[in-house]
Write a protein that holds these residues in place. Sequence first.
Motif, PDB file in Angstrom:
ATOM      1  N   GLN A 118       0.819  -1.222   0.000  1.00  0.00           N
ATOM      2  CA  GLN A 118       0.000   0.000   0.000  1.00  0.00           C
ATOM      3  C   GLN A 118       0.851   1.270   0.000  1.00  0.00           C
ATOM      4  N   ASN A 119       1.844   1.344  -0.873  1.00  0.00           N
ATOM      5  CA  ASN A 119       2.720   2.505  -0.981  1.00  0.00           C
ATOM      6  C   ASN A 119       2.172   3.433  -2.059  1.00  0.00           C
ATOM      7  N   THR A 120       1.966   4.709  -1.696  1.00  0.00           N
ATOM      8  CA  THR A 120       1.372   5.662  -2.640  1.00  0.00           C
ATOM      9  C   THR A 120       2.024   7.030  -2.516  1.00  0.00           C
ATOM     10  N   ILE A 121       1.797   7.850  -3.549  1.00  0.00           N
ATOM     11  CA  ILE A 121       2.225   9.242  -3.536  1.00  0.00           C
ATOM     12  C   ILE A 121       1.056  10.085  -4.036  1.00  0.00           C
ATOM     13  N   MET A 122       0.840  11.245  -3.409  1.00  0.00           N
ATOM     14  CA  MET A 122      -0.202  12.166  -3.863  1.00  0.00           C
ATOM     15  C   MET A 122       0.466  13.427  -4.400  1.00  0.00           C
ATOM     16  N   ILE A 123       0.180  13.694  -5.675  1.00  0.00           N
ATOM     17  CA  ILE A 123       0.676  14.904  -6.333  1.00  0.00           C
ATOM     18  C   ILE A 123      -0.506  15.555  -7.040  1.00  0.00           C
ATOM     19  N   ASP A 124      -0.691  16.850  -6.820  1.00  0.00           N
ATOM     20  CA  ASP A 124      -1.817  17.601  -7.401  1.00  0.00           C
ATOM     21  C   ASP A 124      -3.154  16.918  -7.095  1.00  0.00           C
ATOM     22  N   SER A 125      -3.302  16.464  -5.872  1.00  0.00           N
ATOM     23  CA  SER A 125      -4.520  15.809  -5.355  1.00  0.00           C
ATOM     24  C   SER A 125      -4.858  14.483  -6.041  1.00  0.00           C
ATOM     25  N   ILE A 126      -3.911  13.907  -6.760  1.00  0.00           N
ATOM     26  CA  ILE A 126      -4.107  12.594  -7.390  1.00  0.00           C
ATOM     27  C   ILE A 126      -3.173  11.598  -6.706  1.00  0.00           C
ATOM     28  N   ILE A 127      -3.736  10.453  -6.313  1.00  0.00           N
ATOM     29  CA  ILE A 127      -2.947   9.415  -5.649  1.00  0.00           C
ATOM     30  C   ILE A 127      -2.459   8.417  -6.693  1.00  0.00           C
ATOM     31  N   TYR A 128      -1.142   8.190  -6.692  1.00  0.00           N
ATOM     32  CA  TYR A 128      -0.499   7.245  -7.596  1.00  0.00           C
ATOM     33  C   TYR A 128       0.131   6.124  -6.780  1.00  0.00           C
ATOM     34  N   PRO A 129       0.112   4.900  -7.300  1.00  0.00           N
ATOM     35  CA  PRO A 129       0.823   3.833  -6.606  1.00  0.00           C
ATOM     36  C   PRO A 129       2.329   4.041  -6.727  1.00  0.00           C
ATOM     37  N   LEU A 130       3.035   3.637  -5.697  1.00  0.00           N
ATOM     38  CA  LEU A 130       4.496   3.664  -5.722  1.00  0.00           C
ATOM     39  C   LEU A 130       4.970   2.224  -5.883  1.00  0.00           C
ATOM     40  N   GLY A 160       5.419   7.193 -16.876  1.00  0.00           N
ATOM     41  CA  GLY A 160       4.679   8.036 -15.940  1.00  0.00           C
ATOM     42  C   GLY A 160       4.387   7.362 -14.609  1.00  0.00           C
ATOM     43  N   ASN A 161       4.945   6.176 -14.388  1.00  0.00           N
ATOM     44  CA  ASN A 161       4.760   5.472 -13.113  1.00  0.00           C
ATOM     45  C   ASN A 161       5.786   5.956 -12.098  1.00  0.00           C
ATOM     46  N   TYR A 162       5.364   6.002 -10.844  1.00  0.00           N
ATOM     47  CA  TYR A 162       6.260   6.406  -9.765  1.00  0.00           C
ATOM     48  C   TYR A 162       6.892   5.161  -9.154  1.00  0.00           C
ATOM     49  N   ILE A 163       8.201   5.251  -8.937  1.00  0.00           N
ATOM     50  CA  ILE A 163       8.965   4.132  -8.400  1.00  0.00           C
ATOM     51  C   ILE A 163       9.615   4.571  -7.098  1.00  0.00           C
ATOM     52  N   LEU A 164       9.498   3.710  -6.092  1.00  0.00           N
ATOM     53  CA  LEU A 164      10.125   3.963  -4.798  1.00  0.00           C
ATOM     54  C   LEU A 164      11.369   3.095  -4.691  1.00  0.00           C
ATOM     55  N   GLN A 165      12.523   3.739  -4.735  1.00  0.00           N
ATOM     56  CA  GLN A 165      13.803   3.082  -4.528  1.00  0.00           C
ATOM     57  C   GLN A 165      14.412   3.761  -3.308  1.00  0.00           C
ATOM     58  N   PRO A 166      14.025   3.277  -2.129  1.00  0.00           N
ATOM     59  CA  PRO A 166      14.307   3.985  -0.891  1.00  0.00           C
ATOM     60  C   PRO A 166      15.779   4.276  -0.618  1.00  0.00           C
ATOM     61  N   VAL A 167      15.998   5.484  -0.190  1.00  0.00           N
ATOM     62  CA  VAL A 167      17.283   5.916   0.321  1.00  0.00           C
ATOM     63  C   VAL A 167      17.090   6.122   1.818  1.00  0.00           C
ATOM     64  N   THR A 193       7.489  -0.708  -5.693  1.00  0.00           N
ATOM     65  CA  THR A 193       8.643  -0.959  -4.811  1.00  0.00           C
ATOM     66  C   THR A 193       9.290  -2.290  -5.177  1.00  0.00           C
ATOM     67  N   PRO A 194      10.136  -2.294  -6.195  1.00  0.00           N
ATOM     68  CA  PRO A 194      10.763  -3.550  -6.617  1.00  0.00           C
ATOM     69  C   PRO A 194      11.500  -4.233  -5.466  1.00  0.00           C
ATOM     70  N   SER A 195      11.133  -5.452  -5.174  1.00  0.00           N
ATOM     71  CA  SER A 195      11.747  -6.366  -4.196  1.00  0.00           C
ATOM     72  C   SER A 195      11.621  -5.950  -2.730  1.00  0.00           C
ATOM     73  N   SER A 196      11.027  -4.830  -2.421  1.00  0.00           N
ATOM     74  CA  SER A 196      10.955  -4.387  -1.025  1.00  0.00           C
ATOM     75  C   SER A 196      10.002  -5.222  -0.183  1.00  0.00           C
ATOM     76  N   GLN A 197       9.026  -5.874  -0.824  1.00  0.00           N
ATOM     77  CA  GLN A 197       8.110  -6.719  -0.064  1.00  0.00           C
ATOM     78  C   GLN A 197       8.770  -8.043   0.308  1.00  0.00           C
ATOM     79  N   GLN A 198       9.707  -8.537  -0.515  1.00  0.00           N
ATOM     80  CA  GLN A 198      10.334  -9.818  -0.234  1.00  0.00           C
ATOM     81  C   GLN A 198      11.572  -9.669   0.645  1.00  0.00           C
ATOM     82  N   SER A 199      12.583  -8.996   0.124  1.00  0.00           N
ATOM     83  CA  SER A 199      13.858  -8.934   0.831  1.00  0.00           C
ATOM     84  C   SER A 199      13.958  -7.759   1.792  1.00  0.00           C
ATOM     85  N   GLY A 200      13.117  -6.762   1.641  1.00  0.00           N
ATOM     86  CA  GLY A 200      13.152  -5.608   2.524  1.00  0.00           C
ATOM     87  C   GLY A 200      14.198  -4.587   2.108  1.00  0.00           C
ATOM     88  N   LEU A 201      14.145  -3.459   2.763  1.00  0.00           N
ATOM     89  CA  LEU A 201      15.090  -2.369   2.534  1.00  0.00           C
ATOM     90  C   LEU A 201      16.163  -2.467   3.603  1.00  0.00           C
TER      91      LEU A 201
END
Length: 170
Positions: free
Chosen positions: A106-118, A159-166, A120-128
């Motif tokens: 359930q990772n999301t980003i809201m820009i200009d009042s629109i919610i987009y999914p984020l 146009g998809n948002y990607i979360l590659q956590p730092v 998260t490649p591999s973050s659900q399995q191996s974690g950050l």
Amino acid sequence: MKKVMFICSLVLISSALLFAACKKSKNNTELKINLTDAPYNAQQVNVDIKEVNVNFNGDSTGWIKLETAAGIYDLLKLQNGVDTFLAAGTVPTGTLKELRLVLGTQNTIMIDSIIYPLSTPSSQQSGLKIKINRSLAAGLDSLLVDFDAALSISKDGSGNYILQPVLKLK
């Protein structure tokens, strides 16, 4: 005579319990993990954190799951010195090698009042994972994890948002 023996036994048992409690606290650390973020230009950045683990071996073994306040965290509410409790647990006193955050879906980003999914490649399995290599203080210690949204989010060619956590420790 029985009274003296009873008092001596009570003192001996109390001393043993006190010694055991002191010895235990020198070998263990109550570790607390908090979460914060640096400023980012969006209305919301929601990260679904399922669990927090720590590792003292620095390899794929030895992960200890902490009691995690699992949930969806809006990173933008954790800016300018604001942080929130994330996890805690009793761990062995020693050198902490890694910290791992396991994300949900359930990772999301809201820009200009629109919610987009984020995505998260591999973050659900191996974690950050954050490499730490920090000696913990006996008794009580804490870590502050800075989830840097500004450096963690990108937009791909579709146009998809990607979360590659730092992630950084403060």
